[in-house]
Write an enzyme that holds these catalytic residues in place. Structure first.
Site, short mmCIF file in Angstrom:
data_model
loop_
_atom_site.label_atom_id
_atom_site.label_comp_id
_atom_site.label_asym_id
_atom_site.label_seq_id
_atom_site.Cartn_x
_atom_site.Cartn_y
_atom_site.Cartn_z
N ARG A 78 1.12 -1.35 -0.31
CA ARG A 78 0.23 0.22 0.09
C ARG A 78 0.98 1.38 0.21
O ARG A 78 2.10 1.69 0.90
CB ARG A 78 -0.85 0.08 1.77
CG ARG A 78 -2.15 -0.89 1.29
CD ARG A 78 -2.64 -0.68 2.26
NE ARG A 78 -2.46 -0.46 3.69
CZ ARG A 78 -1.56 0.17 4.80
NH1 ARG A 78 -1.92 1.62 4.51
NH2 ARG A 78 -1.48 -0.12 5.86
N TYR A 219 -1.59 -3.11 -6.81
CA TYR A 219 -0.98 -4.49 -5.41
C TYR A 219 -2.07 -4.33 -4.02
O TYR A 219 -2.39 -3.04 -3.70
CB TYR A 219 0.24 -3.79 -4.93
CG TYR A 219 0.39 -4.97 -4.13
CD1 TYR A 219 1.39 -6.18 -4.55
CD2 TYR A 219 0.66 -5.43 -2.24
CE1 TYR A 219 1.96 -6.76 -3.79
CE2 TYR A 219 1.29 -5.80 -2.16
CZ TYR A 219 1.89 -7.24 -2.47
OH TYR A 219 1.66 -8.15 -1.57
N GLY A 221 -3.58 -3.88 -0.75
CA GLY A 221 -4.42 -2.17 -0.94
C GLY A 221 -5.24 -1.41 -2.06
O GLY A 221 -5.74 -0.57 -1.72
N LYS A 228 -9.46 -1.78 1.97
CA LYS A 228 -9.01 -0.75 2.65
C LYS A 228 -10.05 0.32 2.27
O LYS A 228 -10.76 1.54 2.66
CB LYS A 228 -7.38 -0.59 2.70
CG LYS A 228 -6.79 -1.90 2.85
CD LYS A 228 -7.27 -2.08 4.66
CE LYS A 228 -6.37 -3.00 5.12
NZ LYS A 228 -6.45 -3.47 6.32
N HIS A 248 -11.14 -1.77 11.88
CA HIS A 248 -10.39 -2.22 11.28
C HIS A 248 -9.90 -3.12 12.43
O HIS A 248 -8.73 -3.72 12.56
CB HIS A 248 -8.70 -1.35 11.08
CG HIS A 248 -7.71 -2.29 10.15
ND1 HIS A 248 -6.07 -1.74 10.88
CD2 HIS A 248 -7.15 -2.97 9.76
CE1 HIS A 248 -5.09 -2.24 9.89
NE2 HIS A 248 -6.18 -3.20 9.13
N SER A 270 -1.58 -2.71 11.38
CA SER A 270 -0.40 -3.51 10.49
C SER A 270 0.36 -4.37 11.19
O SER A 270 0.85 -3.48 11.72
CB SER A 270 -0.78 -3.29 8.90
OG SER A 270 -1.60 -2.19 8.40
N CYS A 272 0.56 -6.44 13.32
CA CYS A 272 0.78 -7.13 14.62
C CYS A 272 0.48 -8.30 14.95
O CYS A 272 -0.38 -8.55 15.79
CB CYS A 272 -0.35 -6.26 15.58
SG CYS A 272 0.81 -4.54 15.02
N ASP A 295 -9.40 -9.10 9.50
CA ASP A 295 -8.74 -7.26 9.28
C ASP A 295 -10.06 -6.04 9.53
O ASP A 295 -9.70 -5.09 9.54
CB ASP A 295 -8.51 -7.63 7.89
CG ASP A 295 -7.57 -5.92 7.49
OD1 ASP A 295 -6.99 -6.30 8.18
OD2 ASP A 295 -8.04 -6.07 6.21
N ARG A 387 2.17 -11.84 0.02
CA ARG A 387 0.57 -12.41 0.60
C ARG A 387 0.07 -13.83 -0.15
O ARG A 387 0.94 -13.51 -1.22
CB ARG A 387 0.48 -10.83 0.07
CG ARG A 387 0.31 -9.73 0.53
CD ARG A 387 -0.34 -10.16 2.08
NE ARG A 387 0.18 -8.39 2.39
CZ ARG A 387 0.10 -7.94 3.78
NH1 ARG A 387 -0.74 -8.67 4.21
NH2 ARG A 387 -0.09 -7.42 4.73
N GLY A 514 -0.82 -19.04 20.86
CA GLY A 514 -1.75 -19.90 21.31
C GLY A 514 -2.11 -19.62 23.11
O GLY A 514 -2.74 -19.42 23.60
N ASN A 516 -1.93 -16.31 23.89
CA ASN A 516 -2.53 -15.58 24.29
C ASN A 516 -4.26 -16.01 24.81
O ASN A 516 -4.35 -15.15 25.16
CB ASN A 516 -3.12 -14.67 22.92
CG ASN A 516 -1.45 -13.87 23.10
OD1 ASN A 516 -0.36 -13.72 23.57
ND2 ASN A 516 -1.35 -13.74 20.96
O1 O2Y Z 1 -0.17 -4.16 1.39
C1 O2Y Z 1 -0.81 -4.27 0.96
O2 O2Y Z 1 -1.41 -3.51 -0.06
C2 O2Y Z 1 -1.33 -4.79 1.93
S1 O2Y Z 1 -1.62 -4.44 3.41
C3 O2Y Z 1 -3.29 -5.32 4.13
C4 O2Y Z 1 -3.32 -6.34 3.71
C5 O2Y Z 1 -4.35 -7.56 4.48
C6 O2Y Z 1 -5.06 -6.55 5.78
N1 O2Y Z 1 -4.05 -5.73 6.33
C7 O2Y Z 1 -3.31 -5.19 5.62
C8 O2Y Z 1 -3.49 -3.54 6.27
O3 O2Y Z 1 -2.20 -2.82 5.94
O4 O2Y Z 1 -3.23 -3.39 7.44
MN MN Z 2 -5.60 -4.58 7.78
#
Ligand code: O2Y
Ligand code: MN
Length: 606
Positions: A78, A219, A221, A228, A248, A270, A272, A295, A387, A514, A516
């Site tokens: 992104r 690519y 997002g 997103k 989110h 993102s 985490c 997500d 991904r 696990g 957690n």
């Molecule tokens: O870099 C991207 O285009 C993907 S970013 C993404 C993908 C799936 C779920 N969350 C995210 C994020 O950046 O929060």
């Molecule tokens: Mn995300």
């Protein structure tokens, strides 16, 4: 010249027909295809991409129905600095967003899109965010010149004929996308066409229309516009207007050994580990986790006053590096078939590999850029933001209610981030307003998903910094206002968690994954009124021995640090939050200023 039109275009929706015709005139594609969303269409597009080198078919014995794509090196994530919110007034986008004048931006984009699809197919993708027919679902139409986008949208959303039929004469959100790489007659296509100049990529939202225009990137997002762009940036604007929430957040169901089910929604920035938590395998005997989404959550007040969450997506677009049988066995099972892998490494047997997959690399592979790779060569084999795209229905722990049109009732909201210091393992808010304060102060050490520096603390309120489509202060006020929209006793309890605390030697204090489940168990006990807590200046922390640590070995000093209130650290935290709040000017809700002042006062007398 007459245009070849294929696929399922059986609609009487005049607005849709007019928009497709207008875009066709502007972008000048060689042909138009209306996607029906069928398996045959998916297979045909994948085959076409294999034949011109955009896709590699993985070994059908090992990964049936799976493909590998390699993106251009300029197009791997992104692009936040090329993402714009074009509200009429700059103030409505706010200081945390890039604002541009809508008329000027539209004029610039029209120039870029003029002829941008020459030599390519224009695909019309009708898609639904949310279960088709659900009162919460929103229909979008993405026009794209990328077959990669079509097949990914087919996994990530409900897509094609059933959506077009359901749309009928109703309204839709127009989402226009071009990779920005027109083909001249006879010009061979690239394996990943895009606009390589970063400054010519545009991810643009017109929240008042609403509409989305994305140019130059193929690519994630940036290009799969349901995710997103629509389900967070545009939906957050609609949600505020219509009295609901677009967040989110992952959604999970936790069932206790006694069979009581708790639905939890959790917002982490993102990278985490949201996907890992959403599919977690609890180590505590008798507890189970089921996944409803990893997500995004759309949340509404139900007729009974409780908050109900729906995952608007249909698949997972998860980060591959770090995903393993240890970190997320259920994700590993989800991606055994019918999945698309982007920017991972290719093994000689035609399987995929990435860093921390949990098995050593073979002696030789092809890396994400298509080059020969050997262990120890000094380069990562997979891109850090590589991904997988996989159908949610393939997840072995998908919850049976994940497609319930009205959603599931949420008992707790969790906020969190990667915080190596100061922030305890778990902290319960004193009230809704205190919980909103904790969410507004969330932050994380950055990693590679967002382009930029790694290892720097970035405040990321509610994990929505890159995804809130309007003024952040007004978004905080919207959260505060939920307490006026329903009976307070029906609101979810709010907790802040931190799995990423380190000791002074830089070692993790908490094993995570696990384990957690032990924290989640305490959260469930707090919801039920049985969990013991100590009120501290920062919130309610687990009382000594209140966390179930049975069956694990935990160093008592590590546990002490995980659950201590670091007063000097929190005093710094307060000043940093104050500096961030200052950016919101008069949009900062007084209730949050009050929370900050109250915390400062409590820390002074600690
Ligand atoms: O870099 C991207 O285009 C993907 S970013 C993404 C993908 C799936 C779920 N969350 C995210 C994020 O950046 O929060
Ligand atoms: Mn995300």
């Amino acid at each position: 010249m007459t245009m070849t039109i294929t696929g399922y275009s059986n609609t009487t929706n005049q607005a849709l027909k007019a928009w497709v015709e207008e875009v066709t005139r502007m972008c000048q594609p060689a042909r138009v295809h209306w996607c029906d969303g069928s398996r045959a269409e998916h297979d045909r597009l994948c085959e076409e991409m294999v034949s011109h080198g955009a896709f590699t078919r993985l070994n059908p014995q090992l990964r049936p129905g799976c493909f590998l794509a390699r993106s251009h090196a300029s197009d791997v994530a992104r692009v936040e600095d090329r993402t714009f919110i074009c509200s009429k007034r700059p103030e409505d986008a706010g200081a945390t967003n890039n604002w541009a004048d809508p008329d000027e931006m539209r004029a610039r984009l029209k120039g870029l899109f003029q002829g941008s699809m020459r030599g390519r197919t224009l695909y019309v993708i009708p898609f639904s965010m949310g279960p088709l027919g659900s009162p919460v679902a929103k229909i979008g139409i993405e026009i794209t010149d990328s077959p990669y986008v079509v097949v990914n949208m087919g996994i990530m959303t409900r897509m094609g004929k059933p959506v077009l039929d359901a749309l009928d004469s109703g309204s839709f959100i127009p989402c226009l996308h071009s990779v920005g790489a027109p083909l001249e007659p006879g010009q061979p296509d690239d394996y990943w066409p895009c606009e390589p100049d970063k400054d010519k990529k545009y991810i643009v939202h017109f929240p008042e229309e609403p509409s989305i225009w994305s140019y130059g990137s193929g690519y994630g997002g940036n290009a799969l516009l349901g995710k997103k762009c629509l389900a967070l940036r545009i939906a957050s604007v609609l949600a505020r207007r219509e009295g609901w929430m677009a967040e989110h957040m992952l959604i999970l169901a936790l069932t206790s050994p006694k069979g009581k089910k708790y639905y939890i929604a959790a917002a982490f920035p993102s990278a985490c580990g949201k996907t890992n938590l959403a599919m977690m395998q609890p180590t505590l005997p008798g507890w189970t986790v089921r996944c409803l989404g990893d997500d995004i959550a759309w949340i509404r007040i139900g007729a009974d006053g409780h908050l109900y969450a729906v995952n608007p997506e249909y698949g997972f677009f998860g980060v591959a590096p770090g995903t393993s049988d240890k970190s997320n066995p259920h994700a590993m099972a989800t991606i055994t078939r019918n999945s698309i892998f982007t920017n991972v490494a290719l093994t000689p047997e035609g399987d995929v590999w990435w860093e921390d997959i949990g098995k050593p690399p073979p002696p030789q592979m092809i890396d994400w850029e298509g080059n020969e790779w050997t262990p120890g060569c000094g380069r990562p084999a997979a891109h850090p933001n590589a991904r997988f795209t996989a159908p949610a229905a393939q997840c072995p722990v998908i919850d049976p209610d994940w497609e319930k049109p009205e959603g599931v009732p949420i008992s707790a909201f969790l906020f969190g981030g990667r915080r190596p210091s100061t922030i305890p393992l778990v902290n319960e808010a004193f009230s809704w307003e205190h919980g909103v304060f904790l969410g507004s102060a969330a932050g994380s050490e950055t990693t590679s998903a967002a382009l930029g520096k790694a290892g720097v603390l970035r405040r990321d309120p509610f994990a929505m910094l890159p995804f809130c489509g309007y003024q952040m202060g007004d978004y905080f006020a919207h959260w505060i206002s939920m307490a006026q929209r329903t009976d307070r006793s029906k609101l979810p309890r709010i907790f802040f968690v931190n799995w990423f605390r380190k000791n002074k030697d830089g070692k993790w204090l908490w094993p995570g994954y696990g384990e957690n489940s032990r924290v989640l168990k305490w959260i469930c006990e707090r919801i039920d009124g049985s969990g013991r807590a100590t009120a501290t200046p920062i919130g309610n922390l687990p009382a000594p021995d209140a966390l179930d640590l049975s069956g694990m070995s935990m160093n008592p000093e590590d546990l002490r640090q995980l659950l201590a209130v670091d007063v000097p650290g929190w005093k710094n935290e307060v000043e940093d939050i104050d500096r961030n709040y200052a950016k919101l000017n008069h949009h900062l809700p007084p209730a949050l200023k009050q929370q900050l002042d109250d915390l400062r006062r409590r820390l002074e007398s600690a």
